[in-house]
Design an enzyme around this catalytic site. Structure first.
Site, PDB file in Angstrom:
ATOM      1  CG  ASN A 113      39.309  41.131  44.248  1.00 18.45           C
ATOM      2  OD1 ASN A 113      40.318  40.550  44.688  1.00 18.45           O
ATOM      3  ND2 ASN A 113      38.390  40.479  43.549  1.00 18.45           N
ATOM      4  CG  PHE A 117      44.913  33.805  47.511  1.00 19.33           C
ATOM      5  CD1 PHE A 117      43.659  34.099  47.001  1.00 19.33           C
ATOM      6  CD2 PHE A 117      45.616  32.738  46.953  1.00 19.33           C
ATOM      7  CE1 PHE A 117      43.115  33.358  45.940  1.00 19.33           C
ATOM      8  CE2 PHE A 117      45.083  31.993  45.913  1.00 19.33           C
ATOM      9  CZ  PHE A 117      43.840  32.301  45.400  1.00 19.33           C
ATOM     10  CB  SER A 180      42.390  33.834  42.415  1.00 24.07           C
ATOM     11  OG  SER A 180      42.739  35.162  42.692  1.00 24.07           O
ATOM     12  CG  ASN A 182      43.622  39.431  42.004  1.00 21.69           C
ATOM     13  OD1 ASN A 182      43.833  40.137  41.021  1.00 21.69           O
ATOM     14  ND2 ASN A 182      42.434  39.276  42.530  1.00 21.69           N
ATOM     15  CB  THR A 183      47.942  34.143  43.263  1.00 23.24           C
ATOM     16  OG1 THR A 183      47.271  34.588  44.438  1.00 23.24           O
ATOM     17  CG2 THR A 183      49.198  33.375  43.659  1.00 23.24           C
ATOM     18  CE  LYS A 214      35.083  31.201  42.625  1.00 20.39           C
ATOM     19  NZ  LYS A 214      34.920  31.982  43.855  1.00 20.39           N
ATOM     20  CG  ASN A 243      37.841  33.272  40.981  1.00 18.30           C
ATOM     21  OD1 ASN A 243      37.675  34.428  41.411  1.00 18.30           O
ATOM     22  ND2 ASN A 243      38.498  32.363  41.661  1.00 18.30           N
TER      23      ASN A 243
END
Ligand SMILES: Cc1cc2nc3c(=O)[nH]c(=O)nc-3n(C[C@H](O)[C@H](O)[C@H](O)COP(=O)(O)O)c2cc1C
Length: 341
Positions: A113, A117, A180, A182-183, A214, A243
């Site tokens: 994915n 966010f 994460s 993805n940012t 995390k 994560n």
């Protein structure tokens, strides 16, 4: 039964399938329905775990990202989950990355994915959490917090501070997400230089609410150990391992397919070994009064048990729900009962 449903789901775009699934979960959470469904899914009393000053009916919870906006909390409880980590929530609402941004790797029992966010923002999510908090029977609810995409890294601590203050009186615990993939730039906040002041800023606003961090599975053990040792000197409640990963090793899915999917965080079965290792590593580095929550590739009661043996007090899952459906927590509780007997 879910095999049949999944055969239909497989043909759907994964994000659409998630929305359909959430509608069913919300239905399961309706008053009257939820008490009935819970009769079939609840854990044995022997599964209860005390942690962070709270009583968890079982170690099994839902990982962040599944219910980003706190819409399915009571349905997830009905389905046998005893804690739900909502979010990641950012201060302002944001739509996330352009679709397609969620992909199934069927042969690997995995997902990739790059949601980025997508969420309704802290004001809308707080309103839903206030309602859940008033219910006499509910799961333990955590909120996972992150910065808005357009917030510069130098101002990121302000986003986390604002979120911590906003949620402190409506959640049971909070999670700082700096892991994460993805940012853009978010993982830079996971280095000790940025992370320690950021955690201190959150702790100052969180009051008595337990705060966890995390971490990413992609840093080396040496890098992670250095960060964890510093975190252990702060008043955090614990660490979540881990994560999603940007690694693509040991996958059955063909390289050409991976190439066509592109960037994103990999979750599910292929993450299990690294997540298990990290649970063990982090457990050894933390003092006894801090806990580890194990997440990544947990698919069965035996996986939960293995994480517990590695030092996890609580365990979460996301991808196994997609592959096994709404009966996954119930199946895990049955397997844990078999292991315990
Ligand atoms: C579609 C998707 C969205 C996710 N979104 C978030 C998120 O917003 N915040 C977060 O901390 N983790 C997020 N995660 C990561 C999960 O919480 C979890 O750490 C990871 O998926 C590993 O667990 P699993 O193998 O059981 O899925 C997401 C995972 C998936 C698959």
């Amino acid at each position: 039964m879910y095999r049949l449903v999944f055969a239909v789901f497989k043909k759907m775009n994964p994000e659409t399938a998630h929305h359909v699934g959430m509608a069913v979960i919300r239905f399961c959470g309706l008053p009257g329905v939820r008490q009935l469904v819970r009769q079939f899914t609840k854990p044995a009393p022997s599964e209860a775990v005390p942690a962070m000053g709270l009583s968890f009916a079982s170690p099994v919870g839902v990982a962040a990202g599944f219910d980003k906006n706190a819409e399915g909390v009571m349905g997830l409880w009905a389905l046998g989950f005893d804690h739900v980590e909502v979010g990641t929530v950012t201060p302002k609402p944001q739509s996330g990355n352009p679709a397609p941004r969620l992909f199934r790797l069927l042969q690997d029992r995995a997902l990739i994915n790059r949601m980025g966010f997508n969420n309704d923002g802290m004001v809308a999510v707080r309103r839903r959490l206030e309602k859940i908090r008033r219910l006499p029977i509910r799961p333990i609810v955590g909120v996972n917090i992150g910065k808005n995409r357009d917030t510069e890294l130098s101002k990121a601590a302000d986003d986390y501070r604002t979120l911590a203050a906003h949620f402190a009186d409506v959640v049971d615990y909070m999670v700082i997400n700096v892991s994460s993939p993805n940012t853009p730039g978010l993982r830079d906040l996971g280095t000790a230089k940025h992370l320690i002041p950021l955690v201190q800023a959150v702790l100052a606003e969180a009051g008595d609410v337990p705060v966890l961090v995390k971490i990413s599975p992609d840093a080396t053990d040496k890098q992670l150990s250095a960060v964890v040792k510093k975190l252990a000197t702060l008043k955090i409640a614990g660490i979540i391992t881990a994560n999603t990963t940007t690694a693509r090793q040991h996958l059955v899915t063909a390289p050409a397919e991976l190439e066509s999917i592109g960037d994103g965080g990999l979750s599910g079965h292929p993450l299990a070994t690294r997540s298990q290792e990290l649970t063990h590593l982090v457990r050894q580095l933390l003092p006894e009064d801090m806990l580890v929550i194990g997440v990544g590739g947990v698919e069965s009661g035996w996986d939960v048990h293995r994480r517990q043996l590695a030092g996890a007090t609580l365990v979460q899952l996301y991808t196994a729900f997609v592959y096994q459906g709404p009966g996954v927590a119930r199946a895990i509780h049955r397997q844990l009962a078999d292991i315990g007997s």
